[in-house]
Motif scaffolding. Structure first.
Motif, short mmCIF file in Angstrom:
data_model
loop_
_atom_site.label_atom_id
_atom_site.label_comp_id
_atom_site.label_asym_id
_atom_site.label_seq_id
_atom_site.Cartn_x
_atom_site.Cartn_y
_atom_site.Cartn_z
N VAL A 57 -31.36 10.79 6.69
CA VAL A 57 -30.18 9.95 6.50
C VAL A 57 -29.00 10.87 6.23
O VAL A 57 -29.06 11.73 5.34
CB VAL A 57 -30.36 8.97 5.32
CG1 VAL A 57 -29.09 8.15 5.12
CG2 VAL A 57 -31.56 8.05 5.56
N ILE A 58 -27.92 10.69 7.01
CA ILE A 58 -26.75 11.57 6.89
C ILE A 58 -25.55 10.70 6.56
O ILE A 58 -25.26 9.72 7.24
CB ILE A 58 -26.52 12.36 8.19
CG1 ILE A 58 -27.78 13.19 8.50
CG2 ILE A 58 -25.31 13.26 8.07
CD1 ILE A 58 -27.77 13.88 9.84
N TRP A 59 -24.84 11.09 5.50
CA TRP A 59 -23.73 10.28 5.00
C TRP A 59 -22.40 10.86 5.48
O TRP A 59 -22.16 12.07 5.39
CB TRP A 59 -23.74 10.24 3.47
CG TRP A 59 -24.98 9.58 2.94
CD1 TRP A 59 -26.17 10.17 2.62
CD2 TRP A 59 -25.16 8.17 2.73
NE1 TRP A 59 -27.07 9.23 2.21
CE2 TRP A 59 -26.48 7.99 2.26
CE3 TRP A 59 -24.33 7.06 2.87
CZ2 TRP A 59 -26.99 6.74 1.95
CZ3 TRP A 59 -24.84 5.81 2.56
CH2 TRP A 59 -26.15 5.66 2.10
N LEU A 106 -32.61 9.75 13.19
CA LEU A 106 -31.55 9.97 12.21
C LEU A 106 -30.76 8.68 11.98
O LEU A 106 -30.50 7.93 12.91
CB LEU A 106 -30.58 11.05 12.70
CG LEU A 106 -31.19 12.33 13.30
CD1 LEU A 106 -30.09 13.26 13.79
CD2 LEU A 106 -32.09 13.03 12.29
N LEU A 107 -30.37 8.46 10.73
CA LEU A 107 -29.53 7.33 10.38
C LEU A 107 -28.21 7.87 9.85
O LEU A 107 -28.18 8.62 8.88
CB LEU A 107 -30.22 6.47 9.31
CG LEU A 107 -29.45 5.24 8.82
CD1 LEU A 107 -29.18 4.26 9.97
CD2 LEU A 107 -30.23 4.53 7.70
N PHE A 108 -27.09 7.50 10.52
CA PHE A 108 -25.75 7.90 10.11
C PHE A 108 -25.14 6.74 9.33
O PHE A 108 -25.03 5.62 9.85
CB PHE A 108 -24.86 8.19 11.31
CG PHE A 108 -25.21 9.46 12.06
CD1 PHE A 108 -26.28 10.26 11.69
CD2 PHE A 108 -24.44 9.85 13.16
CE1 PHE A 108 -26.59 11.42 12.40
CE2 PHE A 108 -24.73 11.00 13.87
CZ PHE A 108 -25.81 11.79 13.49
N CYS A 109 -24.71 7.00 8.09
CA CYS A 109 -24.13 5.96 7.25
C CYS A 109 -22.72 6.35 6.81
O CYS A 109 -22.46 7.52 6.52
CB CYS A 109 -24.97 5.73 5.99
SG CYS A 109 -26.64 5.14 6.33
N GLY A 110 -21.83 5.37 6.72
CA GLY A 110 -20.49 5.64 6.22
C GLY A 110 -19.49 4.66 6.76
O GLY A 110 -19.76 3.92 7.70
#
Length: 329
Positions: free
Chosen positions: A241-243, A120-124
């Motif tokens: 990908v989770i924003w 998982l990629l956490f972006c923000g």
């Protein structure tokens, strides 16, 4: 059942709370049947007074030793927060529920030859819950959380091979866990910077290859504040990908309700929701905690609006100073 057999079962069940209590109840019932009522009452009173341990998640493997050589840039984090401590968008709630359901049916899914989302990629932006979410996600799954600090990893391996990077992934392959790469954007910047040391590039490239090839027993999670720095070769290595965005008005109100729900207050925090739009969750948390502390310091039972206003003014001062530091000189 013979008393000796019950005692053996009791000892064998030690450490498994539900099973231990069930066997203890059987022993108490046996004593009552023998008219040893005083002893039975005493045993039952002792059992009821004993603290109940939270159930251990099913299927959680015992922790295996982490490779000693890699211990300088990885840390086991004990969860202290629960899902009641975080505000997520409805979309993200749906995604995480889906991931947890998928994880719990991993064997069934893989038996059908289908992949399980595990990278998982956490972006923000900073302060919007990425690290907190990783902690709570691991706790909800009953998995240990290991945090890898990429800046320390990269600086530690200049002039060395990627041997210990491999050890991290070998560990994650064997140990069901959430392996969390904080500040993942440091990896992207290093990889794209033409002036970086060749050895650094080799370590970074090795890391990306390992991410591509690993099938973790739990989850590999990377978090970045600078998603625009990541190139296409990085994005495709993640299953999801989770924003994490700054909260909208509804998110602000939900956060304030959560933060003050068990606190005596003499004002309505929601009346300040409009002033807090554009603030991160971390910033709103600082404001709320500072307001609550003001009441404690003054030995008052309730938090007043003046406490909240002063805490908000302090946060604005802090933000103003941060903005000045960010300006080019």
């Amino acid at each position: 059942m013979a008393r000796g057999e019950l005692m053996k079962k009791l000892l064998a069940s030690y450490g498994r709370d539900d099973e231990f209590r069930a066997v203890a109840e059987q022993i108490i019932d046996e004593e009552e049947k023998k008219n040893n009522r005083v002893l039975a009452r005493s045993l039952r009173k002792t059992l009821e007074a004993a603290p109940s341990r939270p159930p251990r998640p099913r299927g959680l493997a015992p922790l295996i030793p982490f490779p000693e050589a890699a211990g300088d840039f990885i840390e086991l984090v004990e969860p202290v927060h629960t899902k009641q401590d975080i505000v997520l968008s409805l979309e993200n709630v749906r995604v995480f529920i889906g991931l947890m359901k998928e994880f719990r049916r991993t064997d069934d899914i893989r038996r059908r030859g289908l992949p399980v989302r595990s990278k998982l990629l956490f972006c923000g932006p900073p302060g919007c819950g990425k690290t907190l979410c990783a902690e709570i996600f691991a706790a909800e799954l009953g998995l240990p959380l290991y945090i890898v600090k990429l800046d320390r990893l990269i600086s530690s391996y200049l002039g060395e091979t990627a041997t210990n990077v491999r050890k991290i992934f070998e560990f994650a392959r064997k140990q069901p866990c959430v392996l969390f790469f904080d500040e993942f954007d440091a990896l992207a910047r290093a990889r794209d910077d033409g002036g970086e040391h060749n050895e650094l590039r080799r370590v970074v490239n090795s890391l990306l290859i390992f991410i591509d090839r690993i099938t973790p027993k739990g989850f590999l999670v990377a978090a970045t504040n600078l998603d625009q720095s990541l190139d296409a070769a990085v994005w495709r290595r993640f299953d999801e990908v989770i924003w994490f965005d700054r909260p909208d008005r509804r998110g602000v109100e939900r956060f304030l309700n959560m933060k003050f729900k068990n606190v005596a207050i003499s004002f309505d925090p929601i009346s300040h929701a409009a002033e807090l739009e554009g603030y991160s969750y971390a910033e709103m948390d600082r404001i709320s905690v500072q307001a609550i502390k003001a009441a404690v310091i003054d030995m008052r039972k309730d938090v007043r609006e003046s406490d909240f206003r002063e805490a908000l003014a302090d946060e604005r001062r802090r933000k103003h100073g941060s903005a000045r530091l960010a300006q080019p000189t």
